[in-house]
Design a protein around this motif. Structure first.
Motif, PDB file in Angstrom:
ATOM      1  N   ASP A 222      18.035  -9.324  35.847  1.00  0.00           N
ATOM      2  CA  ASP A 222      17.967  -8.582  37.109  1.00  0.00           C
ATOM      3  C   ASP A 222      16.935  -9.166  38.059  1.00  0.00           C
ATOM      4  OD1 ASP A 222      19.994  -6.814  36.718  1.00  0.00           O
ATOM      5  OD2 ASP A 222      18.740  -5.044  36.378  1.00  0.00           O
ATOM      6  N   GLU A 223      15.911  -9.800  37.511  1.00  0.00           N
ATOM      7  CA  GLU A 223      14.851 -10.354  38.352  1.00  0.00           C
ATOM      8  C   GLU A 223      15.218 -11.706  38.954  1.00  0.00           C
ATOM      9  OE1 GLU A 223      12.176  -8.477  39.074  1.00  0.00           O
ATOM     10  OE2 GLU A 223      13.276  -6.983  37.893  1.00  0.00           O
ATOM     11  N   THR A 224      16.328 -12.249  38.513  1.00  0.00           N
ATOM     12  CA  THR A 224      16.768 -13.544  39.054  1.00  0.00           C
ATOM     13  C   THR A 224      18.185 -13.365  39.593  1.00  0.00           C
ATOM     14  OG1 THR A 224      17.376 -14.168  36.785  1.00  0.00           O
ATOM     15  CG2 THR A 224      15.282 -14.991  37.634  1.00  0.00           C
ATOM     16  N   TRP A 225      18.264 -12.883  40.815  1.00  0.00           N
ATOM     17  CA  TRP A 225      19.535 -12.507  41.439  1.00  0.00           C
ATOM     18  C   TRP A 225      20.566 -13.636  41.409  1.00  0.00           C
ATOM     19  CZ3 TRP A 225      22.339 -14.560  45.405  1.00  0.00           C
ATOM     20  CH2 TRP A 225      23.357 -13.756  45.963  1.00  0.00           C
ATOM     21  N   GLY A 226      20.087 -14.860  41.516  1.00  0.00           N
ATOM     22  CA  GLY A 226      21.027 -15.978  41.627  1.00  0.00           C
ATOM     23  C   GLY A 226      21.902 -16.203  40.424  1.00  0.00           C
ATOM     24  N   ASN A 227      21.517 -15.669  39.277  1.00  0.00           N
ATOM     25  CA  ASN A 227      22.305 -15.818  38.055  1.00  0.00           C
ATOM     26  C   ASN A 227      23.072 -14.526  37.784  1.00  0.00           C
ATOM     27  OD1 ASN A 227      23.307 -16.519  35.521  1.00  0.00           O
ATOM     28  ND2 ASN A 227      21.365 -16.176  34.467  1.00  0.00           N
ATOM     29  N   PRO A 228      24.400 -14.479  37.971  1.00  0.00           N
ATOM     30  CA  PRO A 228      25.288 -15.579  38.343  1.00  0.00           C
ATOM     31  C   PRO A 228      25.744 -15.517  39.803  1.00  0.00           C
ATOM     32  CG  PRO A 228      26.619 -13.831  37.454  1.00  0.00           C
ATOM     33  CD  PRO A 228      25.192 -13.295  37.545  1.00  0.00           C
ATOM     34  N   ASN A 229      25.055 -14.691  40.628  1.00  0.00           N
ATOM     35  CA  ASN A 229      25.591 -14.389  41.958  1.00  0.00           C
ATOM     36  C   ASN A 229      25.748 -15.610  42.853  1.00  0.00           C
ATOM     37  OD1 ASN A 229      25.846 -11.405  41.801  1.00  0.00           O
ATOM     38  ND2 ASN A 229      23.648 -11.514  41.419  1.00  0.00           N
ATOM     39  N   ALA A 230      24.794 -16.535  42.781  1.00  0.00           N
ATOM     40  CA  ALA A 230      24.905 -17.729  43.614  1.00  0.00           C
ATOM     41  C   ALA A 230      26.128 -18.553  43.219  1.00  0.00           C
ATOM     42  CB  ALA A 230      23.637 -18.568  43.493  1.00  0.00           C
ATOM     43  N   GLU A 231      26.337 -18.677  41.919  1.00  0.00           N
ATOM     44  CA  GLU A 231      27.507 -19.421  41.443  1.00  0.00           C
ATOM     45  C   GLU A 231      28.801 -18.741  41.869  1.00  0.00           C
ATOM     46  OE1 GLU A 231      29.486 -20.988  37.245  1.00  0.00           O
ATOM     47  OE2 GLU A 231      27.417 -20.284  37.288  1.00  0.00           O
ATOM     48  N   LEU A 232      28.852 -17.418  41.753  1.00  0.00           N
ATOM     49  CA  LEU A 232      30.053 -16.692  42.159  1.00  0.00           C
ATOM     50  C   LEU A 232      30.296 -16.824  43.655  1.00  0.00           C
ATOM     51  CD1 LEU A 232      29.666 -13.498  39.940  1.00  0.00           C
ATOM     52  CD2 LEU A 232      31.257 -15.413  39.606  1.00  0.00           C
ATOM     53  N   ALA A 233      29.222 -16.890  44.438  1.00  0.00           N
ATOM     54  CA  ALA A 233      29.385 -17.123  45.875  1.00  0.00           C
ATOM     55  C   ALA A 233      30.101 -18.448  46.122  1.00  0.00           C
ATOM     56  CB  ALA A 233      28.015 -17.128  46.565  1.00  0.00           C
TER      57      ALA A 233
ATOM     58  N   GLN B  61      31.559 -14.718  53.638  1.00  0.00           N
ATOM     59  CA  GLN B  61      30.374 -15.033  54.428  1.00  0.00           C
ATOM     60  C   GLN B  61      29.179 -14.190  54.016  1.00  0.00           C
ATOM     61  OE1 GLN B  61      30.613 -17.676  56.664  1.00  0.00           O
ATOM     62  NE2 GLN B  61      28.396 -17.538  56.401  1.00  0.00           N
ATOM     63  N   GLU B  62      29.425 -12.914  53.719  1.00  0.00           N
ATOM     64  CA  GLU B  62      28.345 -12.020  53.310  1.00  0.00           C
ATOM     65  C   GLU B  62      27.680 -12.518  52.031  1.00  0.00           C
ATOM     66  OE1 GLU B  62      27.741  -7.401  51.699  1.00  0.00           O
ATOM     67  OE2 GLU B  62      29.596  -7.970  52.737  1.00  0.00           O
ATOM     68  N   VAL B  63      28.482 -12.889  51.043  1.00  0.00           N
ATOM     69  CA  VAL B  63      27.923 -13.289  49.762  1.00  0.00           C
ATOM     70  C   VAL B  63      27.252 -14.658  49.863  1.00  0.00           C
ATOM     71  CG1 VAL B  63      28.421 -13.683  47.327  1.00  0.00           C
ATOM     72  CG2 VAL B  63      29.644 -11.905  48.559  1.00  0.00           C
ATOM     73  N   VAL B  64      27.863 -15.579  50.587  1.00  0.00           N
ATOM     74  CA  VAL B  64      27.246 -16.899  50.757  1.00  0.00           C
ATOM     75  C   VAL B  64      25.939 -16.778  51.531  1.00  0.00           C
ATOM     76  CG1 VAL B  64      27.498 -19.176  51.829  1.00  0.00           C
ATOM     77  CG2 VAL B  64      29.402 -18.195  50.540  1.00  0.00           C
ATOM     78  N   ASP B  65      25.925 -15.957  52.568  1.00  0.00           N
ATOM     79  CA  ASP B  65      24.687 -15.756  53.336  1.00  0.00           C
ATOM     80  C   ASP B  65      23.589 -15.158  52.458  1.00  0.00           C
ATOM     81  OD1 ASP B  65      25.866 -16.774  55.596  1.00  0.00           O
ATOM     82  OD2 ASP B  65      26.149 -14.823  56.589  1.00  0.00           O
ATOM     83  N   GLU B  66      23.960 -14.224  51.596  1.00  0.00           N
ATOM     84  CA  GLU B  66      22.969 -13.615  50.715  1.00  0.00           C
ATOM     85  C   GLU B  66      22.409 -14.650  49.743  1.00  0.00           C
ATOM     86  OE1 GLU B  66      20.448 -10.743  49.328  1.00  0.00           O
ATOM     87  OE2 GLU B  66      21.804 -10.592  51.054  1.00  0.00           O
ATOM     88  N   ALA B  67      23.282 -15.510  49.213  1.00  0.00           N
ATOM     89  CA  ALA B  67      22.821 -16.556  48.304  1.00  0.00           C
ATOM     90  C   ALA B  67      21.865 -17.511  49.013  1.00  0.00           C
ATOM     91  CB  ALA B  67      24.012 -17.319  47.736  1.00  0.00           C
TER      92      ALA B  67
ATOM     93  N   ARG C  58      23.323  -3.973  45.357  1.00  0.00           N
ATOM     94  CA  ARG C  58      22.721  -5.151  44.727  1.00  0.00           C
ATOM     95  C   ARG C  58      23.035  -6.421  45.512  1.00  0.00           C
ATOM     96  NH1 ARG C  58      20.544  -7.304  40.271  1.00  0.00           N
ATOM     97  NH2 ARG C  58      21.512  -9.080  39.234  1.00  0.00           N
ATOM     98  N   LYS C  59      24.012  -6.306  46.404  1.00  0.00           N
ATOM     99  CA  LYS C  59      24.536  -7.472  47.127  1.00  0.00           C
ATOM    100  C   LYS C  59      24.965  -8.562  46.141  1.00  0.00           C
ATOM    101  CE  LYS C  59      22.040  -6.643  51.440  1.00  0.00           C
ATOM    102  NZ  LYS C  59      23.226  -6.041  52.078  1.00  0.00           N
ATOM    103  N   GLY C  60      25.620  -8.093  45.085  1.00  0.00           N
ATOM    104  CA  GLY C  60      26.083  -9.008  44.054  1.00  0.00           C
ATOM    105  C   GLY C  60      26.693  -8.245  42.902  1.00  0.00           C
ATOM    106  N   TRP C  61      26.617  -8.809  41.723  1.00  0.00           N
ATOM    107  CA  TRP C  61      27.263  -8.246  40.539  1.00  0.00           C
ATOM    108  C   TRP C  61      26.249  -8.062  39.422  1.00  0.00           C
ATOM    109  CZ3 TRP C  61      29.107 -11.912  43.781  1.00  0.00           C
ATOM    110  CH2 TRP C  61      30.364 -11.692  44.363  1.00  0.00           C
ATOM    111  N   ASP C  62      26.505  -7.076  38.568  1.00  0.00           N
ATOM    112  CA  ASP C  62      25.799  -7.023  37.289  1.00  0.00           C
ATOM    113  C   ASP C  62      26.281  -8.198  36.448  1.00  0.00           C
ATOM    114  OD1 ASP C  62      24.316  -4.674  37.695  1.00  0.00           O
ATOM    115  OD2 ASP C  62      26.011  -3.414  37.092  1.00  0.00           O
ATOM    116  N   ILE C  63      25.367  -8.891  35.813  1.00  0.00           N
ATOM    117  CA  ILE C  63      25.769 -10.059  35.026  1.00  0.00           C
ATOM    118  C   ILE C  63      26.605  -9.648  33.818  1.00  0.00           C
ATOM    119  CG2 ILE C  63      23.637 -10.143  33.667  1.00  0.00           C
ATOM    120  CD1 ILE C  63      23.809 -13.240  33.949  1.00  0.00           C
TER     121      ILE C  63
END
Length: 300
Positions: A131-142, A158-164, A106-111
């Protein structure tokens, strides 16, 4: 210009002392009465599980199992402490939770975890929500991984920030307000040169998600005060003309018990919703008092 009078502030203060959760009460005392960061951290730690993650901070999700959403809220609370108090262990354990629960596919987390479906919750909080809006909460966690990068392997940060960054630049529809808030919080943590790379896309989020004529009370969407919580915020100038009216309406909407409350309901688990609603009242009241103070709308 409406002001929150001394008596109305005292009414809100009384609510925070008697009706809010111990955590929000401690935050209120820290932010408005010179209380200690240690008291906030003591209350916050009660929501931290053995795995380092947090539960219960999002009142609409009642599972005792750790979730990414509750953990993101814990980091928001740590940010309110301005580096005061012995918060390092709490942050370190939360970071370890994020490292261990990261999903490479997922390159992130399950909310929320699957186990959340076994507990009372709002109708929109079934497993797989957002699931359709990856940035919640992944961008914040980055953003929090970047802030606490001394606790995290640098390649992982770097991986997570780049993905965000890739997601907002190339994939997001920029039309879901919770995802917008997550990117606004990411922007608070990153260096300005990185923020500038995504500014035009955040502008699109704001254009799509923030209600243009708040005085008309248009349905579902973010309001100007949610993206300009003080005159010092990046987007204040965009809403400078409408914010005075918004502040007037905010003051006028104070409830008879001194609080402000949620404008939503769960739509199920009706026996459990009243407890969640009271928790929300403490959270919302504290946030509204922060905004009113930032704009000088609390009478001295």
């Amino acid at each position: 210009m409406e002001m929150l009078t001394q008596s109305r502030f005292a009414h809100a203060q009384s609510y925070m002392k008697k009706g809010a959760r111990a955590l929000e009460k401690a935050l209120f005392e820290y932010e408005f009465e010179g209380g200690s960061a240690a008291s906030v951290l003591e209350q916050l730690s009660r929501y931290q599980n053995q795995d380092g993650g947090f539960h219960g901070l999002e009142p609409d999700i009642r599972t005792p199992v750790s979730s990414a959403i509750s953990t993101s809220i814990a980091f928001q609370i740590l940010d309110k402490l301005n580096g005061e108090g012995e918060y390092e262990e709490i942050a370190r354990n939360a970071i370890q939770y994020l490292i261990h629960t990261y999903r490479q596919d997922r390159k992130g987390w399950d909310i929320t975890p699957r186990e959340a479906d076994e507990s009372p919750r709002a109708i929109w909080w079934n497993y797989g929500a957002f699931d359709e809006t990856w940035g919640n909460p992944n961008a914040e966690l980055a953003g929090y991984l970047y802030k606490y990068r001394h606790l995290v392997p640098s390649d992982f940060v770097q991986e997570v920030v780049d993905e965000a960054m890739d997601y907002i630049l190339h994939h997001s529809a920029c039309n879901e307000m919770h995802e917008m808030f997550c990117y606004l919080r990411l922007a608070e943590q990153l260096p300005e040169d990185q923020v500038q790379r995504m500014t035009h896309r955040i502008d699109q989020f704001i254009e799509n998600c923030v209600i243009h004529q708040p005085e008309e009370g248009q349905g579902y969407g973010a309001y100007p005060l949610q993206v300009a919580e003080s005159p010092d915020t990046r987007y204040f100038d965009r809403y400078a003309e409408v914010i005075p009216g918004e502040l007037d309406r905010l003051i006028e909407s104070q409830l008879s018990d001194g609080s402000w409350g949620p404008n939503w309901a769960w739509g199920r688990f009706e026996d459990e919703w009243p407890a969640a609603r009271e928790e929300w009242k403490g959270i919302i009241t504290l946030n509204h008092l922060r905004i009113l103070r930032a704009y000088g709308r609390i009478q001295e």
